[in-house]
Design a protein around this motif. Structure first.
Motif, short mmCIF file in Angstrom:
data_model
loop_
_atom_site.label_atom_id
_atom_site.label_comp_id
_atom_site.label_asym_id
_atom_site.label_seq_id
_atom_site.Cartn_x
_atom_site.Cartn_y
_atom_site.Cartn_z
N PRO A 108 -12.11 -1.55 -0.35
CA PRO A 108 -10.75 -1.02 -0.53
C PRO A 108 -10.37 -0.15 0.65
CG PRO A 108 -12.29 0.07 -2.02
CD PRO A 108 -13.03 -1.05 -1.35
N PRO A 109 -9.09 -0.10 0.97
CA PRO A 109 -8.68 0.72 2.12
C PRO A 109 -8.98 2.19 1.87
CG PRO A 109 -6.78 -0.06 0.89
CD PRO A 109 -7.97 -0.72 0.30
N ILE A 110 -9.21 2.89 2.95
CA ILE A 110 -9.49 4.31 2.85
C ILE A 110 -8.22 5.03 2.45
CG2 ILE A 110 -10.17 6.34 4.17
CD1 ILE A 110 -11.88 4.49 5.88
N ASP A 111 -8.30 5.83 1.41
CA ASP A 111 -7.16 6.56 0.89
C ASP A 111 -7.29 8.02 1.32
OD1 ASP A 111 -4.84 6.92 -0.59
OD2 ASP A 111 -5.94 7.42 -2.40
N THR A 112 -6.42 8.46 2.21
CA THR A 112 -6.52 9.81 2.74
C THR A 112 -5.46 10.71 2.12
OG1 THR A 112 -5.03 9.34 4.57
CG2 THR A 112 -7.36 8.92 4.95
N ARG A 113 -5.63 12.01 2.29
CA ARG A 113 -4.65 12.97 1.78
C ARG A 113 -3.29 12.76 2.45
NH1 ARG A 113 -8.35 17.35 3.00
NH2 ARG A 113 -6.84 17.86 4.59
N ASP A 127 -5.38 14.76 -8.89
CA ASP A 127 -4.39 13.96 -8.18
C ASP A 127 -3.00 14.05 -8.81
OD1 ASP A 127 -6.19 13.14 -6.27
OD2 ASP A 127 -6.73 11.30 -7.34
N LEU A 128 -2.94 14.05 -10.14
CA LEU A 128 -1.65 14.09 -10.82
C LEU A 128 -0.90 15.39 -10.52
CD1 LEU A 128 0.38 12.94 -12.88
CD2 LEU A 128 -0.92 14.16 -14.63
N HIS A 129 -1.58 16.51 -10.62
CA HIS A 129 -0.93 17.80 -10.38
C HIS A 129 -0.57 17.99 -8.90
CE1 HIS A 129 -2.43 18.57 -14.41
NE2 HIS A 129 -1.48 19.49 -14.48
N ARG A 130 -1.39 17.46 -7.99
CA ARG A 130 -1.03 17.51 -6.57
C ARG A 130 0.24 16.72 -6.31
NH1 ARG A 130 -6.01 15.66 -5.37
NH2 ARG A 130 -7.34 17.06 -5.99
N ARG A 131 0.31 15.53 -6.90
CA ARG A 131 1.51 14.69 -6.71
C ARG A 131 2.74 15.35 -7.32
NH1 ARG A 131 2.39 8.71 -6.00
NH2 ARG A 131 4.58 8.49 -6.50
N MET A 132 2.59 15.96 -8.49
CA MET A 132 3.72 16.66 -9.10
C MET A 132 4.19 17.82 -8.23
SD MET A 132 2.57 16.43 -13.11
CE MET A 132 3.44 17.88 -13.55
N MET A 133 3.27 18.52 -7.60
CA MET A 133 3.64 19.63 -6.71
C MET A 133 4.42 19.10 -5.51
SD MET A 133 3.88 22.69 -5.71
CE MET A 133 2.96 23.55 -6.94
N ILE A 134 3.97 18.01 -4.94
CA ILE A 134 4.66 17.42 -3.78
C ILE A 134 6.06 16.97 -4.18
CG2 ILE A 134 4.62 15.53 -2.13
CD1 ILE A 134 1.51 15.72 -2.31
N GLU A 135 6.16 16.29 -5.32
CA GLU A 135 7.47 15.82 -5.78
C GLU A 135 8.41 16.99 -6.08
OE1 GLU A 135 6.78 13.23 -9.07
OE2 GLU A 135 6.22 11.55 -7.79
N SER A 136 7.88 18.05 -6.65
CA SER A 136 8.74 19.21 -6.94
C SER A 136 9.24 19.84 -5.64
CB SER A 136 8.00 20.24 -7.79
OG SER A 136 6.99 20.88 -7.04
N ARG A 149 -1.60 9.79 0.81
CA ARG A 149 -1.13 10.13 -0.54
C ARG A 149 0.10 11.03 -0.46
NH1 ARG A 149 -6.85 10.54 -1.80
NH2 ARG A 149 -6.72 12.75 -1.34
N PHE A 150 0.13 11.96 0.48
CA PHE A 150 1.29 12.84 0.66
C PHE A 150 2.51 12.01 1.07
CE2 PHE A 150 4.04 15.76 2.92
CZ PHE A 150 4.03 16.88 2.10
N ASP A 151 2.34 11.10 2.03
CA ASP A 151 3.45 10.25 2.47
C ASP A 151 3.99 9.41 1.32
OD1 ASP A 151 3.10 11.25 4.98
OD2 ASP A 151 2.15 9.46 5.81
N LEU A 152 3.10 8.87 0.51
CA LEU A 152 3.51 8.05 -0.62
C LEU A 152 4.29 8.86 -1.65
CD1 LEU A 152 3.27 5.22 -1.91
CD2 LEU A 152 1.24 6.07 -3.08
N ALA A 153 3.82 10.06 -1.95
CA ALA A 153 4.51 10.90 -2.93
C ALA A 153 5.89 11.32 -2.42
CB ALA A 153 3.67 12.13 -3.27
N VAL A 154 5.99 11.72 -1.16
CA VAL A 154 7.28 12.10 -0.59
C VAL A 154 8.22 10.90 -0.56
CG1 VAL A 154 8.45 12.86 1.52
CG2 VAL A 154 6.42 14.05 0.74
N GLY A 155 7.72 9.75 -0.17
CA GLY A 155 8.55 8.54 -0.10
C GLY A 155 9.07 8.12 -1.46
#
Length: 145
Positions: free
Chosen positions: A35-40, A111-120, A43-49
């Motif tokens: 599987p492709p390497i999943d980096t921070r 991961d869920l709470h990190r993504r929620m923080m980025i989205e907020s 993940r940040f780019d995906l959440a912002v996008g």
């Protein structure tokens, strides 16, 4: 004098699967696809996008706005290190990855709470850009929480 005849050994063919130096039983050099390497950063780019696309589809004022990602701001303001910066004249919002990731206090570090923080942060940056309250941008999105 009689000469001895050397025994003729049947010549062994090369095995169909062999490793280096002709030894058998080695694994192939190329492994199965991993599987492709999943980096921070990814993940940040995906959440912002994802949050930016939701906001663009909901608010016509944000359709032409560019959401950009930078590592750190160039300077701090009177409130400390900014998490984002809105430029209404240029129609762009810059999200600063390192302050959002490292200075945010999470309820639970997963991961869920990190993504929620980025989205907020994306929602608050868009609200800052529009001059509105962040809860006005997506009331249906937070209805069940």
């Amino acid at each position: 004098m009689m000469r001895r005849r050397a025994k003729q050994t049947p010549e062994r063919g090369r095995p169909t699967r062999h490793g280096r130096h002709g030894r058998e039983g080695r694994s192939p050099v190329v492994r199965p696809p991993l599987p492709p390497i999943d980096t921070r950063i990814e993940r940040f780019d995906l959440a912002v996008g994802a949050a930016a696309e939701f906001l663009r589809s909901s608010w016509p004022e944000l359709r032409d706005v560019r959401f950009e990602i930078a590592d750190m701001p160039l300077k701090t303001d009177e409130n400390g290190i900014p998490r984002w910066q809105a430029f209404p004249d240029d129609k762009r919002i810059v999200m600063f990855r390192l302050p959002i990731e490292r200075l945010s206090h999470l309820h639970r570090n997963d991961d869920l709470h990190r993504r929620m923080m980025i989205e907020s942060c994306v929602f608050r940056a868009a609200a800052d850009f529009l001059g509105r309250d962040p809860w006005d941008l997506g009331p249906d999105r937070f209805r069940f929480f």
